[in-house]
Design a protein around this motif. Structure first.
Motif, PDB file in Angstrom:
ATOM      1  N   ASP A 163       0.855  -1.186   0.000  1.00 23.27           N
ATOM      2  CA  ASP A 163       0.000   0.000   0.000  1.00 23.27           C
ATOM      3  C   ASP A 163       0.887   1.231   0.000  1.00 23.27           C
ATOM      4  O   ASP A 163       1.944   1.239   0.634  1.00 23.27           O
ATOM      5  CB  ASP A 163      -0.890   0.020   1.247  1.00 23.27           C
ATOM      6  CG  ASP A 163      -2.124  -0.852   1.069  1.00 23.27           C
ATOM      7  OD1 ASP A 163      -2.228  -1.508   0.010  1.00 23.27           O
ATOM      8  OD2 ASP A 163      -2.967  -0.876   1.984  1.00 23.27           O
ATOM      9  N   ASP A 216       0.360   3.991   1.438  1.00 27.82           N
ATOM     10  CA  ASP A 216       0.268   4.819   2.648  1.00 27.82           C
ATOM     11  C   ASP A 216       1.170   4.327   3.779  1.00 27.82           C
ATOM     12  O   ASP A 216       1.010   4.722   4.925  1.00 27.82           O
ATOM     13  CB  ASP A 216      -1.187   4.879   3.129  1.00 27.82           C
ATOM     14  CG  ASP A 216      -1.755   3.491   3.382  1.00 27.82           C
ATOM     15  OD1 ASP A 216      -1.010   2.509   3.248  1.00 27.82           O
ATOM     16  OD2 ASP A 216      -2.956   3.396   3.711  1.00 27.82           O
ATOM     17  N   GLN A 253       1.250   1.576   5.276  1.00 28.03           N
ATOM     18  CA  GLN A 253       0.665   0.677   6.281  1.00 28.03           C
ATOM     19  C   GLN A 253       1.316  -0.701   6.203  1.00 28.03           C
ATOM     20  O   GLN A 253       1.260  -1.468   7.144  1.00 28.03           O
ATOM     21  CB  GLN A 253      -0.848   0.562   6.088  1.00 28.03           C
ATOM     22  CG  GLN A 253      -1.580   1.801   6.533  1.00 28.03           C
ATOM     23  CD  GLN A 253      -3.048   1.541   6.750  1.00 28.03           C
ATOM     24  OE1 GLN A 253      -3.802   1.411   5.787  1.00 28.03           O
ATOM     25  NE2 GLN A 253      -3.473   1.461   7.988  1.00 28.03           N
ATOM     26  N   ARG A 278       0.453  -3.750  12.032  1.00 30.12           N
ATOM     27  CA  ARG A 278       0.095  -2.804  10.973  1.00 30.12           C
ATOM     28  C   ARG A 278       0.036  -1.383  11.535  1.00 30.12           C
ATOM     29  O   ARG A 278      -0.675  -1.117  12.500  1.00 30.12           O
ATOM     30  CB  ARG A 278      -1.258  -3.179  10.375  1.00 30.12           C
ATOM     31  CG  ARG A 278      -1.606  -2.405   9.120  1.00 30.12           C
ATOM     32  CD  ARG A 278      -2.680  -3.172   8.369  1.00 30.12           C
ATOM     33  NE  ARG A 278      -3.289  -2.417   7.294  1.00 30.12           N
ATOM     34  CZ  ARG A 278      -2.824  -2.408   6.056  1.00 30.12           C
ATOM     35  NH1 ARG A 278      -1.728  -3.079   5.773  1.00 30.12           N
ATOM     36  NH2 ARG A 278      -3.455  -1.747   5.113  1.00 30.12           N
ATOM     37  N   ARG A 299      -2.206   4.697   8.751  1.00 30.24           N
ATOM     38  CA  ARG A 299      -1.883   5.364   7.485  1.00 30.24           C
ATOM     39  C   ARG A 299      -0.998   6.579   7.762  1.00 30.24           C
ATOM     40  O   ARG A 299      -1.256   7.349   8.673  1.00 30.24           O
ATOM     41  CB  ARG A 299      -3.220   5.756   6.862  1.00 30.24           C
ATOM     42  CG  ARG A 299      -3.161   6.674   5.709  1.00 30.24           C
ATOM     43  CD  ARG A 299      -4.578   6.916   5.212  1.00 30.24           C
ATOM     44  NE  ARG A 299      -4.850   6.069   4.060  1.00 30.24           N
ATOM     45  CZ  ARG A 299      -4.439   6.334   2.824  1.00 30.24           C
ATOM     46  NH1 ARG A 299      -3.746   7.412   2.582  1.00 30.24           N
ATOM     47  NH2 ARG A 299      -4.715   5.511   1.845  1.00 30.24           N
TER      48      ARG A 299
HETATM   49 MG    MG Z   1      -4.327   2.138   4.033  1.00 31.70          MG
END
Ligand code: MG
Ligand code: UDP
Length: 335
Positions: free
Chosen positions: A106, A108, A110, A209, A212
């Motif tokens: 991703d 962002d 993450q 995780r 963002r």
């Molecule tokens: Mg995300």
């Protein structure tokens, strides 16, 4: 790809790893992602490329991506003609990956690039798919986490192919897996399901995780609901069967009720009552029928979509490598 002189020489070396990054309005994250990938890969022997798919962003994402691409030929930008959604963007990136393995990330941040060496180590040990399993999901609401949790469990109860729980698209896919994925022709691409469907030797590593880094998620609840429906309807025909079992159950119940009425009429005569029970039966049956029709409609809509056979995505710009070849002056032999 043909060899068209020094300008394209860098593109002819096949990288070992292809990172695939779908980007939708991620201008604020691109640079940081690139730097973190560079920092991690500086300590790894593998060569790499980073395929960034601009999924019709409305912000400065494309500018940020092309600036990186001009600076570093390992960055390759694919510019889609509009926003096709994450699954299509990911498909575009995987289709163009040239590495011996690909890792979707991703934009962002993450999915931490720091996990890449661990994924690669398992691949080197002989696995074709290395899933990254989320131990925690920081910065996401309780409702989102709870609904994701429920989705994985419901999906795995009714799908013919289970998907690994709490695993996103962040994983390593080896070349044979990528080739297998390209053989799957469906237009509605629920990638998590497709990854699981192709099989291969699979293992997993776990990670926490992060939230963002910048910007906002585009996955509101309506979009998540549609995504979940797409997943379930692409991988299970249980809802269709529910309709038939429900129909069977209702018919049995009505048969029993009819017997009951018959016996009552024979024993006590027929004192014209029963308007409420008539209404209840009518409304109930109407509801059940509409619901069953709706379920069939959901599947039919998807069949319709597939039958049109439109491509999953359209690319607006040719890849940088192709563009450079096109821009090369014609060779003297052609004059
Ligand atoms: Mg995300
Ligand atoms: N994304 C995309 N197209 C879209 C929506 C999202 O390519 O239409 C990308 C987005 O840029 C990001 C990834 O998909 O790299 C995951 O999106 P997001 O972070 O919004 O989802 P979440 O992490 O909240 O599930």
């Amino acid at each position: 790809m043909n060899s068209a002189g020094p300008a394209s020489a860098a593109f002819d070396d096949q990288p070992v790893l292809s990172f695939v990054v779908p980007c939708y309005n991620e201008a604020a994250n691109i640079r940081a992602l690139y730097e973190r990938i560079c920092a991690v890969m500086a300590a790894c022997p593998e060569t790499w490329e980073c395929i960034c798919v601009n999924d019709g962003s409305r912000d400065e994402t494309l500018g940020a991506l092309t600036a990186l691409q001009d600076k570093d030929p390992r960055v390759r930008v694919i510019d889609l003609s509009r926003n096709f959604g994450k699954e299509a963007a990911l498909t575009a990136g995987l289709d163009h990956a040239r590495g011996a393995a690909a890792i979707p990330l991703d934009a962002d941040l993450q999915d931490p690039p720091e996990l890449i060496p661990e994924l690669v180590a398992h691949w080197r040990a002989g696995y074709d798919v290395v899933n990254a399993v989320r131990l925690s999901r920081e910065g996401e609401s309780l409702v989102k986490r709870a609904s994701a949790h429920a989705f994985y469990r419901i999906f795995n109860r009714i799908s013919k192919v289970p998907i690994p729980e709490d695993t996103g698209d962040f994983r390593l896919l080896s070349r044979p897996v990528l080739d297998a994925l390209r053989q799957l022709p469906e237009r509605r691409r629920f990638m998590k399901g497709l990854f699981a469907w192709v099989g291969f030797r699979t293992t997993s590593v776990s990670y926490h995780r992060a939230p963002r880094q910048a910007g906002h998620t585009t996955w509101n609840y309506v979009r998540l609901w549609r995504f979940a429906m797409d997943g379930i309807l692409s991988f299970s025909d249980a809802p269709l069967r529910v309709a038939s079992y429900l129909g069977l159950a209702v018919s049995l119940l009505s048969f029993l009720y009819a017997l009951n009425l018959l016996v009552q009429t024979l024993l006590f005569g027929n004192p014209v009552k029963g308007y409420p029970s008539l209404m209840v039966a009518l409304l109930f049956l109407g509801g059940v029928q509409l619901m069953a029709l709706g379920v069939i409609g959901e599947y039919l809509g998807r069949v319709y979509d597939e039958s049109k056979g439109r491509p999953v995505y359209i690319i607006r710009h040719p890849l940088e490598a192709d563009r450079r070849i096109a821009e090369l002056p014609p060779s003297p032999a052609n004059h």
